[in-house]
Motif scaffolding. Structure first.
Motif, PDB file in Angstrom:
ATOM      1  N   CYS A 145     -54.069  -1.005  -9.528  1.00 22.09           N
ATOM      2  CA  CYS A 145     -55.236  -0.586 -10.298  1.00 22.09           C
ATOM      3  C   CYS A 145     -56.476  -0.927  -9.465  1.00 22.09           C
ATOM      4  CB  CYS A 145     -55.290  -1.274 -11.658  1.00 22.09           C
ATOM      5  SG  CYS A 145     -55.620  -3.057 -11.600  1.00 22.09           S
ATOM      6  N   SER A 146     -57.645  -0.518  -9.913  1.00 23.92           N
ATOM      7  CA  SER A 146     -58.861  -0.732  -9.126  1.00 23.92           C
ATOM      8  C   SER A 146     -59.094  -2.211  -8.836  1.00 23.92           C
ATOM      9  CB  SER A 146     -60.068  -0.144  -9.858  1.00 23.92           C
ATOM     10  OG  SER A 146     -59.904   1.247 -10.042  1.00 23.92           O
ATOM     11  N   HIS A 147     -58.897  -3.065  -9.860  1.00 26.30           N
ATOM     12  CA  HIS A 147     -59.113  -4.503  -9.681  1.00 26.30           C
ATOM     13  C   HIS A 147     -58.127  -5.076  -8.675  1.00 26.30           C
ATOM     14  CE1 HIS A 147     -59.754  -3.115 -13.806  1.00 26.30           C
ATOM     15  NE2 HIS A 147     -60.793  -3.899 -13.853  1.00 26.30           N
ATOM     16  N   ASP A 148     -56.881  -4.607  -8.785  1.00 24.75           N
ATOM     17  CA  ASP A 148     -55.823  -5.105  -7.920  1.00 24.75           C
ATOM     18  C   ASP A 148     -56.099  -4.746  -6.461  1.00 24.75           C
ATOM     19  OD1 ASP A 148     -53.102  -6.350  -7.851  1.00 24.75           O
ATOM     20  OD2 ASP A 148     -52.560  -4.424  -6.988  1.00 24.75           O
ATOM     21  N   LEU A 149     -56.469  -3.491  -6.219  1.00 29.42           N
ATOM     22  CA  LEU A 149     -56.747  -3.054  -4.850  1.00 29.42           C
ATOM     23  C   LEU A 149     -57.971  -3.757  -4.274  1.00 29.42           C
ATOM     24  CD1 LEU A 149     -56.137   0.793  -5.163  1.00 29.42           C
ATOM     25  CD2 LEU A 149     -54.586  -0.932  -4.236  1.00 29.42           C
ATOM     26  N   LEU A 150     -58.978  -3.942  -5.107  1.00 27.48           N
ATOM     27  CA  LEU A 150     -60.193  -4.621  -4.652  1.00 27.48           C
ATOM     28  C   LEU A 150     -59.888  -6.075  -4.285  1.00 27.48           C
ATOM     29  CD1 LEU A 150     -63.180  -3.889  -4.302  1.00 27.48           C
ATOM     30  CD2 LEU A 150     -63.593  -4.792  -6.593  1.00 27.48           C
ATOM     31  N   LEU A 151     -59.086  -6.742  -5.111  1.00 23.25           N
ATOM     32  CA  LEU A 151     -58.708  -8.118  -4.823  1.00 23.25           C
ATOM     33  C   LEU A 151     -57.913  -8.206  -3.525  1.00 23.25           C
ATOM     34  CD1 LEU A 151     -58.370 -11.141  -5.578  1.00 23.25           C
ATOM     35  CD2 LEU A 151     -56.313 -10.469  -6.849  1.00 23.25           C
ATOM     36  N   ARG A 152     -56.980  -7.308  -3.336  1.00 23.32           N
ATOM     37  CA  ARG A 152     -56.151  -7.337  -2.131  1.00 23.32           C
ATOM     38  C   ARG A 152     -56.997  -7.131  -0.881  1.00 23.32           C
ATOM     39  NH1 ARG A 152     -50.581  -6.941  -3.309  1.00 23.32           N
ATOM     40  NH2 ARG A 152     -50.186  -6.609  -5.532  1.00 23.32           N
ATOM     41  N   ARG A 153     -57.960  -6.224  -0.963  1.00 17.66           N
ATOM     42  CA  ARG A 153     -58.847  -6.029   0.187  1.00 17.66           C
ATOM     43  C   ARG A 153     -59.633  -7.313   0.464  1.00 17.66           C
ATOM     44  NH1 ARG A 153     -61.582  -2.104   3.408  1.00 17.66           N
ATOM     45  NH2 ARG A 153     -62.920  -3.391   4.733  1.00 17.66           N
ATOM     46  N   PHE A 154     -60.088  -7.996  -0.601  1.00 20.49           N
ATOM     47  CA  PHE A 154     -60.801  -9.258  -0.431  1.00 20.49           C
ATOM     48  C   PHE A 154     -59.911 -10.294   0.249  1.00 20.49           C
ATOM     49  CE2 PHE A 154     -61.685 -13.567  -1.988  1.00 20.49           C
ATOM     50  CZ  PHE A 154     -62.995 -13.720  -1.588  1.00 20.49           C
ATOM     51  N   LEU A 155     -58.655 -10.374  -0.193  1.00 24.48           N
ATOM     52  CA  LEU A 155     -57.723 -11.332   0.397  1.00 24.48           C
ATOM     53  C   LEU A 155     -57.459 -10.999   1.862  1.00 24.48           C
ATOM     54  CD1 LEU A 155     -55.115 -11.741  -2.508  1.00 24.48           C
ATOM     55  CD2 LEU A 155     -56.989 -13.294  -1.901  1.00 24.48           C
ATOM     56  N   TRP A 156     -57.227  -9.739   2.151  1.00 19.72           N
ATOM     57  CA  TRP A 156     -56.958  -9.337   3.535  1.00 19.72           C
ATOM     58  C   TRP A 156     -58.153  -9.624   4.436  1.00 19.72           C
ATOM     59  CZ3 TRP A 156     -54.569  -3.861   2.313  1.00 19.72           C
ATOM     60  CH2 TRP A 156     -53.338  -4.048   1.671  1.00 19.72           C
ATOM     61  N   GLN A 299     -66.326   7.541   1.751  1.00 20.76           N
ATOM     62  CA  GLN A 299     -65.650   6.726   2.759  1.00 20.76           C
ATOM     63  C   GLN A 299     -65.053   5.467   2.137  1.00 20.76           C
ATOM     64  OE1 GLN A 299     -64.787   7.454   5.825  1.00 20.76           O
ATOM     65  NE2 GLN A 299     -63.736   5.460   5.964  1.00 20.76           N
ATOM     66  N   ILE A 300     -65.770   4.883   1.166  1.00 25.72           N
ATOM     67  CA  ILE A 300     -65.235   3.705   0.484  1.00 25.72           C
ATOM     68  C   ILE A 300     -63.976   4.077  -0.293  1.00 25.72           C
ATOM     69  CG2 ILE A 300     -65.666   1.999  -1.330  1.00 25.72           C
ATOM     70  CD1 ILE A 300     -68.562   1.909  -0.503  1.00 25.72           C
ATOM     71  N   ILE A 301     -64.000   5.228  -0.945  1.00 28.05           N
ATOM     72  CA  ILE A 301     -62.824   5.686  -1.683  1.00 28.05           C
ATOM     73  C   ILE A 301     -61.656   5.909  -0.727  1.00 28.05           C
ATOM     74  CG2 ILE A 301     -61.910   7.413  -3.268  1.00 28.05           C
ATOM     75  CD1 ILE A 301     -64.123   5.808  -4.484  1.00 28.05           C
ATOM     76  N   GLN A 302     -61.942   6.436   0.468  1.00 31.87           N
ATOM     77  CA  GLN A 302     -60.884   6.648   1.452  1.00 31.87           C
ATOM     78  C   GLN A 302     -60.264   5.323   1.884  1.00 31.87           C
ATOM     79  OE1 GLN A 302     -59.382   9.656   3.131  1.00 31.87           O
ATOM     80  NE2 GLN A 302     -58.064   7.836   3.170  1.00 31.87           N
ATOM     81  N   GLU A 303     -61.098   4.328   2.142  1.00 36.35           N
ATOM     82  CA  GLU A 303     -60.587   3.019   2.529  1.00 36.35           C
ATOM     83  C   GLU A 303     -59.778   2.394   1.388  1.00 36.35           C
ATOM     84  OE1 GLU A 303     -63.541   0.433   4.249  1.00 36.35           O
ATOM     85  OE2 GLU A 303     -64.525   2.099   5.263  1.00 36.35           O
ATOM     86  N   PHE A 304     -60.204   2.655   0.173  1.00 35.01           N
ATOM     87  CA  PHE A 304     -59.480   2.189  -1.001  1.00 35.01           C
ATOM     88  C   PHE A 304     -58.081   2.818  -1.032  1.00 35.01           C
ATOM     89  CE2 PHE A 304     -59.764   1.246  -5.747  1.00 35.01           C
ATOM     90  CZ  PHE A 304     -59.968  -0.109  -5.562  1.00 35.01           C
ATOM     91  N   ALA A 305     -58.022   4.126  -0.719  1.00 38.19           N
ATOM     92  CA  ALA A 305     -56.745   4.837  -0.688  1.00 38.19           C
ATOM     93  C   ALA A 305     -55.830   4.269   0.395  1.00 38.19           C
ATOM     94  CB  ALA A 305     -56.985   6.328  -0.455  1.00 38.19           C
ATOM     95  N   ASN A 306     -56.410   3.914   1.532  1.00 36.16           N
ATOM     96  CA  ASN A 306     -55.619   3.350   2.621  1.00 36.16           C
ATOM     97  C   ASN A 306     -54.920   2.061   2.178  1.00 36.16           C
ATOM     98  OD1 ASN A 306     -56.552   5.443   4.209  1.00 36.16           O
ATOM     99  ND2 ASN A 306     -58.130   4.217   5.212  1.00 36.16           N
ATOM    100  N   ILE A 307     -55.625   1.253   1.379  1.00 37.55           N
ATOM    101  CA  ILE A 307     -55.031   0.012   0.867  1.00 37.55           C
ATOM    102  C   ILE A 307     -53.844   0.340  -0.025  1.00 37.55           C
ATOM    103  CG2 ILE A 307     -55.429  -2.057  -0.531  1.00 37.55           C
ATOM    104  CD1 ILE A 307     -58.373  -1.878   0.260  1.00 37.55           C
ATOM    105  N   SER A 308     -54.015   1.330  -0.887  1.00 34.23           N
ATOM    106  CA  SER A 308     -52.931   1.734  -1.782  1.00 34.23           C
ATOM    107  C   SER A 308     -51.714   2.174  -0.983  1.00 34.23           C
ATOM    108  CB  SER A 308     -53.414   2.866  -2.700  1.00 34.23           C
ATOM    109  OG  SER A 308     -52.478   3.123  -3.719  1.00 34.23           O
ATOM    110  N   GLY A 309     -51.975   2.864   0.129  1.00 37.68           N
ATOM    111  CA  GLY A 309     -50.878   3.297   0.996  1.00 37.68           C
ATOM    112  C   GLY A 309     -50.175   2.126   1.646  1.00 37.68           C
ATOM    113  N   GLU A 310     -50.935   1.149   2.102  1.00 37.69           N
ATOM    114  CA  GLU A 310     -50.349  -0.032   2.737  1.00 37.69           C
ATOM    115  C   GLU A 310     -49.497  -0.818   1.748  1.00 37.69           C
ATOM    116  OE1 GLU A 310     -53.118  -2.431   4.965  1.00 37.69           O
ATOM    117  OE2 GLU A 310     -54.286  -0.668   5.504  1.00 37.69           O
ATOM    118  N   LEU A 311     -49.860  -0.756   0.472  1.00 38.17           N
ATOM    119  CA  LEU A 311     -49.091  -1.462  -0.554  1.00 38.17           C
ATOM    120  C   LEU A 311     -47.784  -0.756  -0.884  1.00 38.17           C
ATOM    121  CD1 LEU A 311     -51.768  -2.526  -3.204  1.00 38.17           C
ATOM    122  CD2 LEU A 311     -50.394  -4.026  -1.776  1.00 38.17           C
ATOM    123  N   GLY A 312     -47.712   0.514  -0.530  1.00 40.05           N
ATOM    124  CA  GLY A 312     -46.534   1.280  -0.884  1.00 40.05           C
ATOM    125  C   GLY A 312     -46.663   1.973  -2.218  1.00 40.05           C
ATOM    126  N   ALA A 313     -47.857   1.856  -2.845  1.00 40.61           N
ATOM    127  CA  ALA A 313     -48.074   2.539  -4.118  1.00 40.61           C
ATOM    128  C   ALA A 313     -48.127   4.042  -3.896  1.00 40.61           C
ATOM    129  CB  ALA A 313     -49.373   2.054  -4.763  1.00 40.61           C
TER     130      ALA A 313
END
Length: 333
Positions: A145-156, A299-313
């Motif tokens: 979800c949006s919160h989950d992806l945002l948190l993961r980017r923060f952690l990374w 561009q921010i949305i694209q980077e957000f999508a990249n995170i989702s891809g890295e997660l396997g979602a």
């Protein structure tokens, strides 16, 4: 008129009919009797909440019945839109980009809010730096979800990872209301939430902000809520799309210039939907951590999508070219 000229005239008429006299779309707005709008009872959806509550949508869509559906999470909103139960509305960027990459013909037309997302902890939490999150338990409302992806980017960004990604941070999924009980029981150390939940937790359980909105990735400019619809709706009803975006702009201006009245409207609507009344000061505090705007950075949305891809979602390509369409927004500005 000779036969050759007649034939040319027929061909020209046929071309004009097919192309709609040069227009890309054929607006069938006159045939529309009702429209269904969707949103969540979250402060980050404030333009939608206020636009419905103060009658702006009804006024702008004069002669068209306005139906409203509310949702507790983005996946349900996207399901409703996919099955024609919702025409257009407000949702987090995570669910809509995930569906787009899965093949759904959807569009993001604008933002409604940015920021409004923070990481909270217990009031007596000793977490002061990102590194302190190591070996802790963090909750988010849902996977990818949006919160989950945002948190993961923060952690990374801070060289941290969840256990399932080879790190040392335990991750659990919980609704924000349930998170408060888990905080009290000491079962979670932190949680990524959107407003007004952070302000509610501050008030109800003495939670404290561990990572404020402007410390989140992209300087807090990640859209918390976007306006989404289907390709079919934009193709068939471009004028209705522009009307919707116009109300969104008007609602943002209204909230900015009528803060007290807007907070009261939000309070009333959230209570009507959730059966819970939030104090005005809680909503006011939440609004200070949320920026209402229609502007959106693809561009921010694209980077957000990249995170989702890295997660396997998302399986396969994470290219969101074509998802964000600001052409309608440009026409009303």
């Amino acid at each position: 008129m000779n036969k050759k000229l007649i034939l040319m005239s027929i061909l020209l008429i046929g071309i004009l009919v097919i192309t709609g006299c040069g227009n890309k779309t054929t607006d069938t707005t006159a045939d529309v009797k009702e429209i269904t709008i969707g949103y969540f009872p979250n402060l980050t959806h404030a333009p939608g909440i206020v636009g419905v509550a103060n009658g702006s949508f009804e006024k702008e869509f004069d002669g068209i019945k306005i139906n409203v559906k509310t949702f507790p999470k983005g996946s349900l909103f996207m399901d409703a839109m996919a099955t024609g139960q919702v025409d257009i509305g407000y949702v987090g960027p995570g669910p809509v980009l995930n569906r787009y990459l899965q093949g759904s013909k959807v569009k993001v037309l604008a933002s409604a809010s940015v920021a409004g997302n923070v990481v909270v902890g217990n009031g007596d939490s000793k977490i002061s730096f990102p590194a302190d999150l190591a070996n802790k338990t963090i909750a988010t409302p849902g996977f990818a979800c949006s919160h989950d992806l945002l948190l993961r980017r923060f952690l990374w960004d801070n060289e941290l990872k969840m256990e399932k990604r080879g790190g040392n941070i335990k991750h659990i999924l919980q609704k924000p209301a349930t998170m408060m009980g888990l905080f009290k029981q000491g079962q979670i150390d932190a949680a990524a939430v959107s407003e007004p939940w952070a302000a509610v937790m501050e008030e109800k359980i003495g939670a404290k902000i561990l990572v404020n909105w402007d410390e989140m990735p992209w300087g807090g400019q990640m859209p918390a809520t976007v306006i989404a619809t289907t390709d079919e709706f934009t193709n068939n009803h471009p004028e209705l799309v522009k009307k919707f975006l116009k109300v969104n702009e008007e609602a943002i201006d209204f909230i900015e210039n009528n803060r007290a009245e807007s907070l009261k409207l939000m309070q009333q609507e959230i209570k009507r939907i959730t059966k819970q009344e939030l104090a005005i000061d809680i909503l006011d505090r939440a609004l200070t951590r949320t920026k209402l705007t229609s502007a959106i950075d693809p561009q921010i949305i694209q980077e957000f999508a990249n995170i989702s891809g890295e997660l396997g979602a998302i399986k396969g390509s994470t290219d969101i070219t074509g998802l964000v369409d600001t052409s309608f927004l440009a026409e009303i500005e």
